[in-house]
Design a protein around this motif. Structure first.
Motif, mmCIF file in Angstrom:
data_model
loop_
_atom_site.group_PDB
_atom_site.id
_atom_site.type_symbol
_atom_site.label_atom_id
_atom_site.label_comp_id
_atom_site.label_asym_id
_atom_site.label_seq_id
_atom_site.Cartn_x
_atom_site.Cartn_y
_atom_site.Cartn_z
ATOM 1 N N THR A 80 0.858 -1.337 0.080
ATOM 2 C CA THR A 80 0.019 0.033 -0.164
ATOM 3 C C THR A 80 0.909 1.331 -0.054
ATOM 4 N N PRO A 81 0.444 2.263 -0.168
ATOM 5 C CA PRO A 81 1.146 3.630 -0.433
ATOM 6 C C PRO A 81 1.824 3.781 0.977
ATOM 7 N N GLN A 82 1.029 3.441 2.171
ATOM 8 C CA GLN A 82 1.588 3.787 3.579
ATOM 9 C C GLN A 82 2.714 2.819 3.695
ATOM 10 N N GLU A 83 2.649 1.605 3.358
ATOM 11 C CA GLU A 83 3.663 0.555 3.501
ATOM 12 C C GLU A 83 4.866 0.807 2.693
ATOM 13 N N ILE A 84 4.639 1.626 1.276
ATOM 14 C CA ILE A 84 5.830 1.946 0.767
ATOM 15 C C ILE A 84 6.677 2.934 1.170
ATOM 16 N N GLU A 85 6.027 3.917 1.838
ATOM 17 C CA GLU A 85 6.572 5.054 2.629
ATOM 18 C C GLU A 85 7.519 4.431 3.643
ATOM 19 N N LYS A 86 7.043 3.500 4.385
ATOM 20 C CA LYS A 86 7.710 2.778 5.567
ATOM 21 C C LYS A 86 8.954 1.962 4.934
ATOM 22 N N LEU A 87 8.742 1.399 3.866
ATOM 23 C CA LEU A 87 9.952 0.663 3.231
ATOM 24 C C LEU A 87 10.933 1.630 2.867
ATOM 25 N N PHE A 88 10.685 2.854 2.226
ATOM 26 C CA PHE A 88 11.568 3.836 1.510
ATOM 27 C C PHE A 88 12.187 4.454 2.856
ATOM 28 N N ALA A 89 11.671 4.507 4.203
ATOM 29 C CA ALA A 89 12.371 5.052 5.182
ATOM 30 C C ALA A 89 13.274 4.234 5.587
ATOM 31 N N VAL A 90 13.041 2.972 5.704
ATOM 32 C CA VAL A 90 14.068 1.668 5.907
ATOM 33 C C VAL A 90 15.112 1.798 4.887
ATOM 34 N N LEU A 91 14.793 2.033 3.699
ATOM 35 C CA LEU A 91 16.097 2.057 2.473
ATOM 36 C C LEU A 91 16.754 3.094 2.795
ATOM 37 N N ARG A 92 16.303 4.262 3.167
ATOM 38 C CA ARG A 92 17.190 5.516 3.262
ATOM 39 C C ARG A 92 17.814 5.362 4.563
ATOM 40 N N ALA A 93 17.644 4.758 5.580
ATOM 41 C CA ALA A 93 18.232 4.552 6.848
ATOM 42 C C ALA A 93 19.431 3.289 6.341
ATOM 43 N N MET A 94 19.293 2.484 5.462
ATOM 44 C CA MET A 94 20.298 1.505 5.035
ATOM 45 C C MET A 94 21.252 2.446 4.222
ATOM 46 N N ARG A 95 20.970 3.281 3.327
ATOM 47 C CA ARG A 95 21.769 3.902 2.585
ATOM 48 C C ARG A 95 22.642 4.863 3.296
ATOM 49 N N GLU A 96 22.009 5.390 4.430
ATOM 50 C CA GLU A 96 22.997 6.361 5.350
ATOM 51 C C GLU A 96 23.843 5.443 6.166
ATOM 52 N N ASP A 97 23.575 4.155 6.297
ATOM 53 C CA ASP A 97 24.598 3.338 6.977
ATOM 54 C C ASP A 97 25.673 2.884 6.016
ATOM 55 N N GLY A 98 25.488 3.194 4.978
ATOM 56 C CA GLY A 98 26.661 2.741 3.785
ATOM 57 C C GLY A 98 26.454 1.894 2.998
ATOM 58 N N LYS A 99 25.201 0.962 2.943
ATOM 59 C CA LYS A 99 24.748 -0.205 2.249
ATOM 60 C C LYS A 99 24.703 0.314 1.026
ATOM 61 N N ALA A 100 24.959 -0.528 -0.034
ATOM 62 C CA ALA A 100 24.561 -0.366 -1.614
ATOM 63 C C ALA A 100 23.492 -1.285 -1.868
#
Length: 520
Positions: A181-201
């Protein structure tokens, strides 16, 4: 050699794939001289039409396939990835579009499944580590919850945690938002951004251009298995990305043919449904569907769309109300009838469910056998007529431009868009009077999506009553003649999308006070 920290390696190349070629048999070239490069601390979107070789390219990085030619470098060192174990040792994890989980096991059991260890499982230690991963990246997961009790987004979270638990620093996500859902997508994107900040590729395979622009740093485009370009997201647009995928300018407009309303083919009156847990999912729903129109169905996820469609199709128990189909000079109430009985009654109904490879098609069977599922009972004698089904398949391949090695290829080997064309084509071929489609373009690229829209409009012109359950409100507003909005299992309004705004529909989806919407 000591590995650099996330901050030290940020911006350096994590994975470089050069000149990758992969063929299946003598006729199918999945990738030809393809290139890809992703850096540490970056989200790279891998974009292309269905069948352009995106998933195949990433399956070679994950060790599922081995390239016929080309080079793969990880951290500047050329590697040979011949199995998922090799990828795991290189800290590469892939979250597939169709999850690889054991339903009867808990989240923690799935996460540690296959890892070396003793006979017993230290559940407390595993749960503590899972919660620590969740706290680090901003998501919650109950380690002891069974997979079969989870929503789609929870299952996806288990897959992501499974990769992180095993030490993955390079993550590949195949169509991660296709069923969210759109709400779940936003949660997923927040997780991915946190991973990016942690240096993940991170590499995301997707078709949704708006999401590409929202989440990625760069975009790599494939076309027909070949590398086209890699562009910074900041300089890209929906139109430029679409043209890169397709190779020419694409009209991004959906038709809505203006036709006179036909006869009432379906009348649903005060239908109520309970799910397996005796929770009311559909409450006193009433509407009509007319020939020569597309009735859109909007609502946030879980508003009863799935149960309502299944009730009409005869695969959901109805606790109250009636479902009337026009047959001949009168109406037939099909409540309580199974799908095969409904068919025997002469009710011309087709249903394309959202679960393509679960409810719609049999993944391990080929196109011919899947087409025969719709008609084999009509045959006479002990033998089935496979030649007719083969001719139908070839017709569908030609008309719908289905990309497949052949009619005897298992449908699980086809791309998502081609699977959907097989399913929709099979149902349309039987000339239904009422056609229900549930999320028909979920996970499809723009070209395939517009092909599906054209097919629905073609059915409308033929006098079919089309019921289109969708998640993209912009699309529903453009293609529908009338739009029914569900909220909490009830109809909050049936409106003419040409006379209301998107905000008005949004208010109905939340059941908030707004512009009064009468049945159009």
């Amino acid at each position: 050699m000591e590995q650099k920290g996330a901050t030290e390696r940020r911006g350096e190349v994590a994975v470089r794939m050069r000149g990758i070629t992969k063929t299946f048999g003598s006729r199918v070239v999945a990738n030809h001289n393809a290139h890809l490069e992703v850096r540490w601390g970056e989200i790279l979107a891998l974009l292309g039409e269905n069948g352009s070789g995106k998933t195949t390219l990433m399956n070679m990085l994950a060790g599922i396939y081995y390239p016929d030619s080309g080079e793969i470098e990880v951290n500047g060192r050329e590697v040979s990835i011949r199995s998922p174990r090799d990828a795991f040792e290189l800290r590469i994890g892939m979250i597939h579009q169709h999850f690889k989980l054991v339903d009867v096991l808990t989240a923690s059991e799935n996460i540690v499944l296959g890892l070396p260890g003793g006979v017993t499982l230290n559940r407390r230690a595993v749960a503590a580590r899972i919660r620590a991963i969740g706290e680090k990246y901003g998501f919650a997961l109950d380690p002891e919850k069974k997979i079969y009790n989870m929503s789609v987004s929870e299952k996806q979270t288990v897959e992501i945690v499974k990769a992180l638990y095993r030490g993955a620093d390079i993550l590949v996500l195949d169509e991660p938002t296709a069923v969210l859902t759109p709400q779940e997508i936003e949660k997923l994107f927040a997780v991915l951004r946190a991973m990016r900040e942690d240096g993940k590729a991170i590499i995301i395979i997707t078709h949704k251009l708006g999401e590409v622009l929202a989440i990625s740093d760069r975009v790599t485009i494939l076309r027909k298995g070949e590398y086209v370009d890699t562009v910074p997201t900041a300089t890209a647009s929906v139109q430029s990305l679409t043209e890169g995928m397709v190779g020419h300018a694409v009209r991004l407009e959906i038709e809505r043919p203006q036709l006179p309303r036909g006869e009432e083919l379906l009348r649903v009156q005060n239908v109520t449904c309970l799910n397996a847990d005796h929770v009311c999912k559909v409450k006193n729903v009433s509407f009509s569907a007319y020939g020569g129109e597309i009735l859109g169905v909007a609502g946030v996820a879980g508003s009863g769309q799935k149960e309502l469609c299944e009730a009409v199709a005869g695969i959901q128990n109805v606790r109250g109300g009636s479902i009337l189909f026009r047959t001949g000079d009168g109406y037939e109430n099909i409540v309580g009838m199974k799908p095969d009985v409904i068919f025997e009654k002469g009710v011309s109904l087709a249903f394309v469910p959202e679960d393509r490879l679960g409810m719609g098609l049999v993944a391990s069977m080929d196109m011919v056998d899947n087409v025969m599922l719709r008609s084999y009972k009509a045959g006479k004698g002990p033998f089935v007529d496979r030649r007719s089904a083969r001719r139908v398949c070839q017709t569908l391949i030609d008309q719908l431009e289905i990309v497949t090695p052949g009619v005897f290829t298992p449908v699980r080997r086809l791309s998502g868009g081609n699977v959907q064309k097989v399913l929709l084509g099979r149902e349309i071929y039987h000339h239904p009077r009422v056609l229900m489609v549930s999320y028909p373009v979920r996970g499809l690229d723009i070209n395939s999506s517009y092909k599906i829209y054209d097919l629905l409009n073609e059915q409308k012109r033929r006098g079919v009553a089309v019921i289109f359950v969708g998640e993209d409100l912009d699309v529903l507003m453009e293609i529908s003649d009338r739009l029914m909005v569900l909220c909490g299992g009830e109809v909050s309004g049936i409106v003419d999308p040409r006379e209301v705004s998107k905000d008005d529909v949004g208010l109905l989806m939340m059941q908030a006070p707004g512009k009064e919407a009468a049945d159009a």
